[in-house]
Design an enzyme around this catalytic site. Sequence first.
Site, PDB file in Angstrom:
ATOM      1  N   CYS A 267       0.793  -1.244   0.000  1.00 27.84           N
ATOM      2  CA  CYS A 267       0.000   0.000   0.000  1.00 27.84           C
ATOM      3  C   CYS A 267       0.818   1.282   0.000  1.00 27.84           C
ATOM      4  CB  CYS A 267      -0.937   0.014   1.187  1.00 27.84           C
ATOM      5  SG  CYS A 267      -2.271  -1.150   0.990  1.00 27.84           S
TER       6      CYS A 267
HETATM    7  C1  UDX Z   1      -0.631   0.359   5.377  1.00 30.93           C
HETATM    8  C2  UDX Z   1      -1.441   1.354   6.225  1.00 30.93           C
HETATM    9  O1  UDX Z   1      -0.860   1.428   7.531  1.00 30.93           O
HETATM   10  C3  UDX Z   1      -2.895   0.905   6.304  1.00 30.93           C
HETATM   11  O2  UDX Z   1      -3.650   1.864   7.025  1.00 30.93           O
HETATM   12  C4  UDX Z   1      -3.447   0.751   4.899  1.00 30.93           C
HETATM   13  O3  UDX Z   1      -4.781   0.270   4.943  1.00 30.93           O
HETATM   14  C5  UDX Z   1      -2.583  -0.192   4.072  1.00 30.93           C
HETATM   15  O4  UDX Z   1      -1.217   0.251   4.099  1.00 30.93           O
HETATM   16  P1  UDX Z   1       0.400  -2.069   5.743  1.00 30.93           P
HETATM   17  O5  UDX Z   1       0.738  -2.078   4.299  1.00 30.93           O
HETATM   18  O6  UDX Z   1      -0.174  -3.305   6.357  1.00 30.93           O
HETATM   19  O7  UDX Z   1      -0.637  -0.889   6.045  1.00 30.93           O
HETATM   20  O8  UDX Z   1       1.734  -1.727   6.522  1.00 30.93           O
HETATM   21  P2  UDX Z   1       2.210  -0.701   7.667  1.00 30.93           P
HETATM   22  O9  UDX Z   1       2.065  -1.312   8.995  1.00 30.93           O
HETATM   23  O10 UDX Z   1       1.619   0.642   7.461  1.00 30.93           O
HETATM   24  O11 UDX Z   1       3.768  -0.648   7.322  1.00 30.93           O
HETATM   25  C6  UDX Z   1       4.202  -0.203   6.037  1.00 30.93           C
HETATM   26  C7  UDX Z   1       5.707  -0.184   5.985  1.00 30.93           C
HETATM   27  O12 UDX Z   1       6.234   0.857   6.788  1.00 30.93           O
HETATM   28  C8  UDX Z   1       6.393  -1.470   6.467  1.00 30.93           C
HETATM   29  O13 UDX Z   1       7.460  -1.757   5.604  1.00 30.93           O
HETATM   30  C9  UDX Z   1       6.880  -1.123   7.846  1.00 30.93           C
HETATM   31  O14 UDX Z   1       7.993  -1.859   8.253  1.00 30.93           O
HETATM   32  C10 UDX Z   1       7.233   0.360   7.656  1.00 30.93           C
HETATM   33  N1  UDX Z   1       7.181   1.131   8.906  1.00 30.93           N
HETATM   34  C11 UDX Z   1       6.010   1.316   9.567  1.00 30.93           C
HETATM   35  C12 UDX Z   1       8.347   1.688   9.411  1.00 30.93           C
HETATM   36  O15 UDX Z   1       9.433   1.531   8.828  1.00 30.93           O
HETATM   37  N2  UDX Z   1       8.289   2.416  10.550  1.00 30.93           N
HETATM   38  C13 UDX Z   1       7.128   2.634  11.228  1.00 30.93           C
HETATM   39  O16 UDX Z   1       7.173   3.321  12.252  1.00 30.93           O
HETATM   40  C14 UDX Z   1       5.946   2.057  10.715  1.00 30.93           C
END
Ligand code: UDX
Length: 435
Positions: A267
């Site tokens: 996403c």
């Molecule tokens: C995301 C959105 O959070 C969600 O609301 C939407 O519906 C779909 O996209 P998701 O793809 O499941 O959800 O992942 P998310 O938990 O948001 O993490 C995305 C990426 O960011 C991951 O690679 C994660 O490791 C990274 N991340 C997240 C960080 O590097 N640091 C953080 O503090 C949070």
Amino acid sequence: MKIGIVGLGFVGLSLTAVLASKGYNTVGIDVDKKKCKKISNGNSPFFEPSLEKILRNGLKKKLTVSNDFSLIKDCDIIFVTVGTPQSKNGSIELGMIKKSVRSIGKILQENKKNPIVIIKSTVIPGTMQNVILPILEKESKQKAGKNFGLISNPEFLQESTAIRDTEFPHVVVLGGYQTKYMQKAKNFFSKLHPNTSIIITNHQTAEMVKYANNSFLATKISFINQLSNICQNIPGSNIDDIAKTIGLDPRIGELFLDAGPGYGGSCLPKDMKALIKFAGDIGIRPTLLNAVEKINQTQINQIVSLLEKKVGNISSKQITILGTAFKPGTDDIRYSVSIELIKKLLKKKAKIVVCDPKAIENTKNVFGEKIYYDESITSALDNSHCGIIMVQWKQFEKLNNKSIKHMKRKLIIDCRRILANKKLDVEYYALGIGK
Ligand code: UDX
């Protein structure tokens, strides 16, 4: 009340399982026959905590899973949860959603219940009015707002907490015209989520909310990653203490400030690119969004340059990658930074060994025999010149002096700082901790 869900990926299958387990008469539709069979047998096609449990619970009640679209002909509500993947120029691919909506449109003629079609798939502002609504009206020869309802309902669930997020969303957004269908949808959602705020707005605002949400999250991550890179050059400084402290300011908030190798997943990267492309198409130069993306794309270079600084030429040297999923709690490797890192290191002719508690099968589908796979952290590290922790899986926190005993060079690069407080007999470098 009967509910149909079209598209059984993370969003659609979680919703199907949750609604069925709550006792709703539910029908889950997907074009992939094999996938439908698997789900009907109570098995999820991907790993998501609690999903199978809740799915099996639903299957004991009134749940049908099939590739037969005609099963939605007596549904009161039809959710569309198909993917809108990224196309080459950064925009979203509407092929799947157009196809599903065409099939739904054809069946609407036979549906005597005046159903509500609720679109959960992420689409660029204007798509509901300019693409989806015309297709539905043309195929059904009926009028939206009169014979059927059409509502935008963006989804905010996160993989790894999909079931909790489906049951207890932080908000419900309903976009569309103020018709009786909107009232019906509001009643449905307030019964399903009695403690959640419901925001009622128009289609284009609801479509934009999803992009606003994800681009803000991406901005927080790139912000902390930029600061992390600065910290790494301030001896003694620690990005986690900084994130924790600024997170206590309610204006900032503590979440999504975990510095690392950059954001991945199906996403955030896709939505950022689509929003940037959309802004450009309507004449806006999205300076901030471009910077967020740029920081994310170059974050991987921090890891490569640290590795080369410590190991020198990495050609033929064994490097162990701990974690290939795009984050912990999932087997999903779509747009995983770890996969990109492996590609870069392979180009430099390194020998790669990977270890991941859930994502090995998916990783094998990408690299096949080009790299090596190991289920145990210890044997994955044997003979390695460096171990790189990419994903903060709980299992990796257990790494100890025994696990590193047979490394060729006892060197760990920790992109998530999960070993920062451990006393290990190792050369330890972490993104965001100044040495
Ligand atoms: C995301 C959105 O959070 C969600 O609301 C939407 O519906 C779909 O996209 P998701 O793809 O499941 O959800 O992942 P998310 O938990 O948001 O993490 C995305 C990426 O960011 C991951 O690679 C994660 O490791 C990274 N991340 C997240 C960080 O590097 N640091 C953080 O503090 C949070």
